[in-house]
Design a protein around this motif. Structure first.
Motif, PDB file in Angstrom:
ATOM      1  N   ARG A 161      43.729 117.301  41.383  1.00 16.32           N
ATOM      2  CA  ARG A 161      43.417 118.906  41.065  1.00 16.32           C
ATOM      3  C   ARG A 161      44.812 119.302  40.776  1.00 16.32           C
ATOM      4  NH1 ARG A 161      43.662 123.108  45.650  1.00 16.32           N
ATOM      5  NH2 ARG A 161      43.061 124.802  44.607  1.00 16.32           N
ATOM      6  N   TYR A 162      45.648 118.996  41.536  1.00 14.75           N
ATOM      7  CA  TYR A 162      47.625 118.676  41.365  1.00 14.75           C
ATOM      8  C   TYR A 162      47.776 118.770  40.072  1.00 14.75           C
ATOM      9  CZ  TYR A 162      52.299 118.464  40.997  1.00 14.75           C
ATOM     10  OH  TYR A 162      53.771 118.588  40.479  1.00 14.75           O
ATOM     11  N   ARG A 165      48.253 120.917  34.295  1.00  7.94           N
ATOM     12  CA  ARG A 165      47.784 120.640  32.873  1.00  7.94           C
ATOM     13  C   ARG A 165      47.946 121.700  32.236  1.00  7.94           C
ATOM     14  NH1 ARG A 165      43.905 117.307  32.823  1.00  7.94           N
ATOM     15  NH2 ARG A 165      44.795 115.688  32.435  1.00  7.94           N
ATOM     16  N   ARG A 166      46.781 122.897  33.024  1.00  4.49           N
ATOM     17  CA  ARG A 166      46.513 123.849  32.880  1.00  4.49           C
ATOM     18  C   ARG A 166      47.654 124.522  32.159  1.00  4.49           C
ATOM     19  NH1 ARG A 166      42.375 124.480  35.901  1.00  4.49           N
ATOM     20  NH2 ARG A 166      43.644 125.087  37.440  1.00  4.49           N
ATOM     21  N   ASP A 167      48.883 124.818  33.319  1.00  3.79           N
ATOM     22  CA  ASP A 167      49.975 125.543  33.467  1.00  3.79           C
ATOM     23  C   ASP A 167      50.932 125.645  32.792  1.00  3.79           C
ATOM     24  OD1 ASP A 167      49.099 126.638  35.969  1.00  3.79           O
ATOM     25  OD2 ASP A 167      50.145 125.258  37.056  1.00  3.79           O
ATOM     26  N   TRP A 168      50.726 124.187  32.429  1.00  2.00           N
ATOM     27  CA  TRP A 168      51.964 123.185  31.263  1.00  2.00           C
ATOM     28  C   TRP A 168      50.943 124.385  29.344  1.00  2.00           C
ATOM     29  CZ3 TRP A 168      56.565 121.967  30.544  1.00  2.00           C
ATOM     30  CH2 TRP A 168      57.433 121.880  29.005  1.00  2.00           C
ATOM     31  N   ALA A 214      54.705 127.713  43.085  1.00  3.28           N
ATOM     32  CA  ALA A 214      54.090 126.673  43.631  1.00  3.28           C
ATOM     33  C   ALA A 214      53.986 126.542  42.047  1.00  3.28           C
ATOM     34  CB  ALA A 214      52.696 126.868  44.268  1.00  3.28           C
ATOM     35  N   LEU A 215      53.836 126.965  41.468  1.00  2.43           N
ATOM     36  CA  LEU A 215      53.571 127.026  39.819  1.00  2.43           C
ATOM     37  C   LEU A 215      54.795 126.458  38.920  1.00  2.43           C
ATOM     38  CD1 LEU A 215      52.193 127.850  36.611  1.00  2.43           C
ATOM     39  CD2 LEU A 215      53.454 130.277  36.810  1.00  2.43           C
ATOM     40  N   TYR A 228      57.595 119.643  32.264  1.00  5.67           N
ATOM     41  CA  TYR A 228      58.934 119.936  31.554  1.00  5.67           C
ATOM     42  C   TYR A 228      59.130 118.009  31.493  1.00  5.67           C
ATOM     43  CZ  TYR A 228      62.643 121.448  28.832  1.00  5.67           C
ATOM     44  OH  TYR A 228      64.143 121.341  28.703  1.00  5.67           O
ATOM     45  N   GLU A 229      59.230 117.409  32.868  1.00  2.00           N
ATOM     46  CA  GLU A 229      59.922 116.750  32.919  1.00  2.00           C
ATOM     47  C   GLU A 229      58.967 115.443  31.599  1.00  2.00           C
ATOM     48  OE1 GLU A 229      62.530 116.132  35.934  1.00  2.00           O
ATOM     49  OE2 GLU A 229      63.541 117.640  35.998  1.00  2.00           O
ATOM     50  N   GLU A 230      58.205 115.300  32.284  1.00  2.00           N
ATOM     51  CA  GLU A 230      56.780 114.731  32.355  1.00  2.00           C
ATOM     52  C   GLU A 230      56.598 114.164  30.092  1.00  2.00           C
ATOM     53  OE1 GLU A 230      52.852 114.978  35.097  1.00  2.00           O
ATOM     54  OE2 GLU A 230      54.431 115.007  36.849  1.00  2.00           O
TER      55      GLU A 230
END
Length: 174
Positions: free
Chosen positions: A29-30, A35-38, A107-108, A116-118
């Motif tokens: 879920r995380y 991914r959705r937030d990014w 949390a966002l 960002y780093e990934e």
């Protein structure tokens, strides 16, 4: 009906019950949220006029993004002039705006900082890790706490007599 399993041509169990499928496990879920937030943040940058590339992004763009998200918030934040300012449970509705809750924003930012780093960003240039973001989040937290009449008190670190035991344990993720 027979209790035997169907056999495939290779003599193994049917593909339905095969534990070794070729598909990777679904993301947590995380990971899905991250991914959705990014993707949402990337779309936000593209929609800016002029559009902003990720390499040009700085903490100001991040703060603007957080303010943009306020329009979709569900947390009532009473304004200073509201008769319900400072009341945790107001007795009637008012026209004060709905905002994103501080905890949701915090949390966002954590997820976007990791994403960002990934996605190849350097920790040194991570706009989500900027001190200005921490200051902004602190101000949001304090403003929302005052508006609801709930004092926010920083949790004090426990002074543990068993420091030797605590230092040997480390948190590991599976």
């Amino acid at each position: 009906m027979s209790m035997e399993r169907e056999k495939d041509p290779a003599g193994e169990g049917s593909s339905r019950s095969s534990p070794n499928s070729d598909q990777p496990p679904p993301p947590s879920r995380y990971e899905s949220q991250k991914r959705r937030d990014w993707n949402t943040f990337g779309q936000y940058l593209k929609n800016q006029r002029p559009s902003v590339s990720l390499s040009q992004c700085n903490y100001n763009h991040v703060i603007d993004f957080l303010r943009y998200l306020d329009q979709f918030g569900k947390t009532k934040v009473h304004l200073q002039g509201c008769i319900f300012f400072g009341q945790p449970e107001p007795p009637a509705p008012c026209t004060c705006p709905l905002r994103q809750a501080w905890g949701s924003l915090d949390a966002l930012i954590g997820r976007l900082r990791a994403a960002y780093e990934e996605n190849g960003g350097s920790p040194e240039t991570n706009p989500f890790a900027s001190g200005a973001i921490r200051v902004y989040l602190r101000e949001v937290r304090e403003c929302q706490a005052k508006a609801r009449g709930i004092p926010y008190k920083k949790k004090k670190k426990k002074t543990n007599q068993n420091k030797g035991e605590e230092s040997n344990s480390s948190m590991q993720f599976a």
